[in-house]
Design a protein around this motif. Structure first.
Motif, PDB file in Angstrom:
ATOM      1  N   ARG B  33       0.848  -1.182   0.000  1.00 60.70           N
ATOM      2  CA  ARG B  33       0.000   0.000   0.000  1.00 60.70           C
ATOM      3  C   ARG B  33       0.887   1.237   0.000  1.00 60.70           C
ATOM      4  O   ARG B  33       1.856   1.322   0.755  1.00 60.70           O
ATOM      5  CB  ARG B  33      -0.892  -0.002   1.247  1.00 60.70           C
ATOM      6  CG  ARG B  33      -1.944   1.093   1.258  1.00 60.70           C
ATOM      7  CD  ARG B  33      -2.801   0.966   2.524  1.00 60.70           C
ATOM      8  NE  ARG B  33      -3.927   1.892   2.512  1.00 60.70           N
ATOM      9  CZ  ARG B  33      -3.837   3.191   2.836  1.00 60.70           C
ATOM     10  NH1 ARG B  33      -2.687   3.701   3.206  1.00 60.70           N
ATOM     11  NH2 ARG B  33      -4.913   3.956   2.781  1.00 60.70           N
ATOM     12  N   SER B  36      -0.688   7.228   2.427  1.00 58.22           N
ATOM     13  CA  SER B  36      -1.838   8.060   2.039  1.00 58.22           C
ATOM     14  C   SER B  36      -1.294   9.369   1.483  1.00 58.22           C
ATOM     15  O   SER B  36      -0.188   9.806   1.816  1.00 58.22           O
ATOM     16  CB  SER B  36      -2.740   8.326   3.237  1.00 58.22           C
ATOM     17  OG  SER B  36      -2.177   9.370   4.024  1.00 58.22           O
ATOM     18  N   GLU B  56      -2.200   9.329  -9.522  1.00 58.26           N
ATOM     19  CA  GLU B  56      -3.045   9.134 -10.693  1.00 58.26           C
ATOM     20  C   GLU B  56      -2.209   8.667 -11.885  1.00 58.26           C
ATOM     21  O   GLU B  56      -2.593   7.773 -12.625  1.00 58.26           O
ATOM     22  CB  GLU B  56      -3.684  10.492 -11.020  1.00 58.26           C
ATOM     23  CG  GLU B  56      -5.035  10.456 -11.682  1.00 58.26           C
ATOM     24  CD  GLU B  56      -5.516  11.890 -11.878  1.00 58.26           C
ATOM     25  OE1 GLU B  56      -5.475  12.367 -13.029  1.00 58.26           O
ATOM     26  OE2 GLU B  56      -5.875  12.543 -10.868  1.00 58.26           O
ATOM     27  N   GLU B  65      -2.594   0.543  -8.402  1.00 57.35           N
ATOM     28  CA  GLU B  65      -4.031   0.514  -8.641  1.00 57.35           C
ATOM     29  C   GLU B  65      -4.718   1.143  -7.453  1.00 57.35           C
ATOM     30  O   GLU B  65      -4.217   1.117  -6.321  1.00 57.35           O
ATOM     31  CB  GLU B  65      -4.508  -0.920  -8.892  1.00 57.35           C
ATOM     32  CG  GLU B  65      -4.141  -1.888  -7.784  1.00 57.35           C
ATOM     33  CD  GLU B  65      -4.250  -3.343  -8.235  1.00 57.35           C
ATOM     34  OE1 GLU B  65      -4.590  -3.594  -9.402  1.00 57.35           O
ATOM     35  OE2 GLU B  65      -3.992  -4.224  -7.391  1.00 57.35           O
ATOM     36  N   SER B  66      -5.852   1.717  -7.758  1.00 57.44           N
ATOM     37  CA  SER B  66      -6.575   2.424  -6.717  1.00 57.44           C
ATOM     38  C   SER B  66      -7.721   1.521  -6.273  1.00 57.44           C
ATOM     39  O   SER B  66      -8.474   1.028  -7.106  1.00 57.44           O
ATOM     40  CB  SER B  66      -7.071   3.730  -7.329  1.00 57.44           C
ATOM     41  OG  SER B  66      -7.937   4.361  -6.451  1.00 57.44           O
ATOM     42  N   ARG B  67      -7.763   1.241  -4.963  1.00 52.67           N
ATOM     43  CA  ARG B  67      -8.885   0.427  -4.475  1.00 52.67           C
ATOM     44  C   ARG B  67      -9.849   1.350  -3.752  1.00 52.67           C
ATOM     45  O   ARG B  67      -9.462   2.041  -2.813  1.00 52.67           O
ATOM     46  CB  ARG B  67      -8.371  -0.668  -3.526  1.00 52.67           C
ATOM     47  CG  ARG B  67      -7.399  -1.588  -4.235  1.00 52.67           C
ATOM     48  CD  ARG B  67      -7.017  -2.796  -3.412  1.00 52.67           C
ATOM     49  NE  ARG B  67      -5.859  -3.443  -4.027  1.00 52.67           N
ATOM     50  CZ  ARG B  67      -4.991  -4.211  -3.369  1.00 52.67           C
ATOM     51  NH1 ARG B  67      -5.140  -4.434  -2.070  1.00 52.67           N
ATOM     52  NH2 ARG B  67      -3.977  -4.754  -4.004  1.00 52.67           N
ATOM     53  N   ARG B  68     -11.074   1.356  -4.200  1.00 49.83           N
ATOM     54  CA  ARG B  68     -12.062   2.307  -3.691  1.00 49.83           C
ATOM     55  C   ARG B  68     -12.124   2.275  -2.160  1.00 49.83           C
ATOM     56  O   ARG B  68     -12.340   1.227  -1.554  1.00 49.83           O
ATOM     57  CB  ARG B  68     -13.441   1.993  -4.285  1.00 49.83           C
ATOM     58  CG  ARG B  68     -14.435   3.130  -4.121  1.00 49.83           C
ATOM     59  CD  ARG B  68     -15.710   2.837  -4.884  1.00 49.83           C
ATOM     60  NE  ARG B  68     -15.479   2.769  -6.331  1.00 49.83           N
ATOM     61  CZ  ARG B  68     -15.646   3.803  -7.148  1.00 49.83           C
ATOM     62  NH1 ARG B  68     -16.058   4.961  -6.695  1.00 49.83           N
ATOM     63  NH2 ARG B  68     -15.405   3.668  -8.429  1.00 49.83           N
ATOM     64  N   GLY B  69     -11.886   3.418  -1.583  1.00 53.58           N
ATOM     65  CA  GLY B  69     -11.992   3.538  -0.127  1.00 53.58           C
ATOM     66  C   GLY B  69     -10.817   2.956   0.630  1.00 53.58           C
ATOM     67  O   GLY B  69     -10.715   3.119   1.850  1.00 53.58           O
ATOM     68  N   THR B  72      -4.198   3.477  -2.391  1.00 49.46           N
ATOM     69  CA  THR B  72      -3.526   3.111  -3.642  1.00 49.46           C
ATOM     70  C   THR B  72      -2.459   2.063  -3.347  1.00 49.46           C
ATOM     71  O   THR B  72      -1.712   2.187  -2.374  1.00 49.46           O
ATOM     72  CB  THR B  72      -2.882   4.368  -4.255  1.00 49.46           C
ATOM     73  OG1 THR B  72      -3.886   5.378  -4.363  1.00 49.46           O
ATOM     74  CG2 THR B  72      -2.315   4.080  -5.632  1.00 49.46           C
TER      75      THR B  72
END
Lengths: 491, 491
Positions: B33, B36, B56, B65-69, B72
């Motif tokens: 991960r 933040s 981005e 990859e971005s995992r919702r909530g 990244t």
């Protein structure tokens, strides 16, 4: 005597040439006395001084000699065979015209050239020409360019007018290195940048330093014919690997070895796929394993519509195997003939040497003007505006295609660049010619995808370039194309 | 976490590159991960929006990859080998750096390039530099040139900005054909004229279409190294035939065969002999007999001081075997990079193809400006003035050499061109280096003739170019040279 004057240039030169021809033909024999200047002047209706000048030239060139007080004579020592054969030789050369001994390179070049690889347009373009490769000339800040050009030209010092570094003008190498690093993530110093006369020269120099006759090279199928032809002419055994929607399928490289692989990772030309990261890494790993170099042709990497432009493959290269080639022609104007090749360290000396022996280095004035244009921010400003304009044009094209042609076309490659590919459903490749003619009658130019294939595709596809048309023209052009398509189907 | 920003371009790109490097190095592991955006922004002292943009980009490029909530994450599917070796590979490449596989052409080119064939000046020139090859820049009507340039640039139409004919701009081919026929007796139509980037490209293209590895080519000894090297790099087996006072002794050709013979008939470079008419005819007869082509390098045929300029060898050619090469660099300025090759019919297609595949054709703007410059009479007016000036400079040089050096030098090659050769009596070739240094200390530049020999000459000779110096400078330069020579002899 009769002098056949050819009407070119000063009269005395015409008379000289006519007399020389007479000597070489034997009409004036060795040792023969030439008519007196007075007589010839009268006969040939020339001023006497003109004849005297012609005689003087004949003497200077060794065809005649002047004997004091005795006039002018054809010399005696012209090699006999040369005199006898001078005229018949020309006739013979024209008659049997046996083909001259050319190099293997020349034989291949002529064959490919005859096949119709042409730059330069032959006919006036139709009004709605969806051609690829030309930008919208009216959008370019031409006045700014001319101002910078005039300034650089007027202020040229001796250093700027003399011979220069084969690698390029220092100002431009600096400006390009900074721009390419900023915009395309290319890792380079100014010394890594070789300024060339457009992408074609980048390809040619690459082929020269890497390809021996029989060497294996890999290109994309379909792809830019200028690459494939240049490699074949250099003597390479070219393998054309079919691409899919994500560009070159690197799995297909598994069993292959090659000196050189040519790839368009940012936007496969012409099908528009973007090489995935996994494939980029696999490709670099393969290149390192087999000792291949990779020519990354970033021909329109500046234009991408979903997300930011992808970084170059070169940026990922950890082992110095990528040559990064690009051009400003697509963004500015093709006649500028300035491109660049970012050289891996191992190829710097060979490429510089090849460039030096090819033409001693790129002409300097426009290099310096371009350096100013980039350094003063005009280039990127123009690029930003072109991006906005091209995005709108692309949108207009996609909308018009959906509206006017609907399911009759399958559109691919629209995420980047300045053209899309439209596969025509229910049209046979052989019918494209008719469609092209019907479209041309409606003042629409369409361009088949087939010349970009080594093996002709089984589907009928066309390239639709949108950078040189405004939005109403795009809508109207697609409308007319749809009419042409309907007309063809009815007939 | 620590981000090593490289200071190049926008901050979000710097952050993106630093993060990407961390992923490729393994400092950020697969599936890990990312911090933040708030945390990283604080740590790296960046705006949070900058970090978000960088993330981005990482997602767009497939590194994350971005995992919702859930934030990244570094992706899991990066090919393992690529990640592991990314950093070590670069180090390794630098460390063992095995030589890459180059073409035979490249090996030869690098070898010759390293031998010091250079264009472009390295050091500031001394005040009294008798260098050859640079014209007197101050004599050129630069304001006129800039005016024509500005006009052509401002009035460029779409056709002028797009791709063009590989043979050259029609206006220039026309103007050159007329000029060459007028001034040098060259028999040609506009279509016979190929516009090239200077003499070096004319040579390179000629070599490409005629020379296969192992083919025989003949050059003059001494001669212009750019020719010899280009032929050797193309793979030719080069025979260098020693010249005498009248240029290439054609008797020496009797038993020889060759694909190509390169010759400077108007003014042998660098020794200055003028090929006699008998030799010209014998040479053409030989070429026809053995099927050779002849490259006539008319590098300064414009300047001749006794009688009118001799006509070209091409004008005598009856069987289409002569390629006539010339340049405007010597008369105008070298940075212009425009030369021409008048092509015999049999070589037109191969040469056009070679030019097209080399660079698609010469850049257009300066071609059109030069066409105007010639057609409007400026070129020949400049040439006439240059002839007068060069004649005076030559006279000053010869007088100064006689006055200051007398029998210490033997001067040859003074009838034509813009330089003479001075053989130094009583100086050994090995002493020239010392003389050069002593001269340089007196701000005088002299240039040994030895680089123009394939086999070093046994005499000490220098080239003295006089086109770029005015008469007082010439007198002063020769005076200082004489002082340097005396100093050397004393020591």
């Amino acid at each position: 005597m009769w002098l056949a004057l050819d009407g070119e240039g000063p009269l005395y030169r015409q008379a000289y040439r006519a007399l020389r021809a007479a000597i070489l033909d034997g009409r004036l024999a060795r040792g023969e006395r030439l008519p007196s200047s007075r007589v010839l002047a009268r006969d040939a209706k020339l001023a006497r001084n003109t004849v005297l000048q012609a005689y003087e030239q004949l003497v200077a060139e060794g065809y005649a000699e002047s004997r004091r007080g005795a006039g002018t004579y054809v010399v005696g020592q012209l090699p006999e065979r040369a005199i006898r054969t001078a005229r018949p030789a020309r006739a013979r050369a024209a008659a049997d015209s046996e083909p001259p001994a050319l190099s293997a390179y020349a034989e291949r070049a002529v064959r490919h050239f005859a096949r119709g690889v042409t730059w330069g347009r032959r006919r006036p373009a139709p009004r709605f020409d969806f051609r690829y490769g030309d930008p919208a000339y009216g959008d370019f800040p031409h006045a700014t360019w001319c101002r910078l050009l005039g300034r650089r030209a007027r202020r040229a010092s001796e250093r700027h007018l003399s011979y220069s570094d084969p690698g390029g003008a220092p100002e431009l190498r600096q400006a390009l290195a900074a721009y390419l690093s900023r915009a395309r993530g290319v890792a380079c110093e100014p010394d890594d940048v070789l300024v060339v006369y457009g992408t074609q020269q980048a390809i040619d120099l690459t082929a020269r330093v890497l390809i021996d006759p029989g060497a294996r090279a890999i290109v994309e199928e379909p792809g830019y014919p200028g690459i494939r032809h240049a490699l074949e002419i250099a003597g390479a055994e070219v393998l054309a690997l079919p691409v899919d929607g994500d560009g070159l399928p690197t799995e297909a490289l598994a069993g292959e070895r090659a000196r050189l692989l040519c790839v368009t990772p940012s936007h496969q030309f012409p099908t528009g796929g973007v090489l995935t990261l996994a494939r980029r890494l696999a490709l670099l790993t393969w290149a390192e394993r087999v000792g291949a170099f990779v020519l990354e042709d970033d021909y329109d990497g500046e234009f991408r519509y979903d997300g930011r432009p992808l970084e170059s493959l070169q940026a990922l290269d950890r082992s110095g195997r990528v040559l990064y080639a690009g051009t400003v022609s697509k963004v500015m104007f093709p006649a500028l003939r300035i491109g660049y090749l970012v050289m891996p360290r191992a190829l710097r000396d060979p490429l510089l040497a090849a460039k030096a022996f090819a033409d001693t280095g790129t002409a300097q004035l426009e290099q310096r003007v371009l350096a100013d244009f980039i350094a003063q921010g005009f280039f990127e400003r123009h690029l930003r505006r072109a991006r906005v304009r091209n995005a709108a044009r692309r949108k207009a094209l996609l909308a018009a295609l959906a509206r006017e042609l609907g399911d009759a076309v399958e559109v691919v490659g629209a995420n980047a660049g300045v053209h899309v590919v439209a596969w025509l459903r229910g049209v046979l490749p052989g019918e494209l010619r008719t469609l092209r003619e019907l479209a041309a009658r409606r003042d629409v130019g369409i361009h088949p995808i087939s010349p970009f294939y080594a093996t002709r595709p089984r589907r009928a596809g066309i390239l639709l370039g949108y950078a040189a048309l405004d939005e109403p023209a795009i809508a109207e052009g697609v409308h007319r194309l749809a009419l042409a398509l309907r007309e063809m189907r009815k007939s």
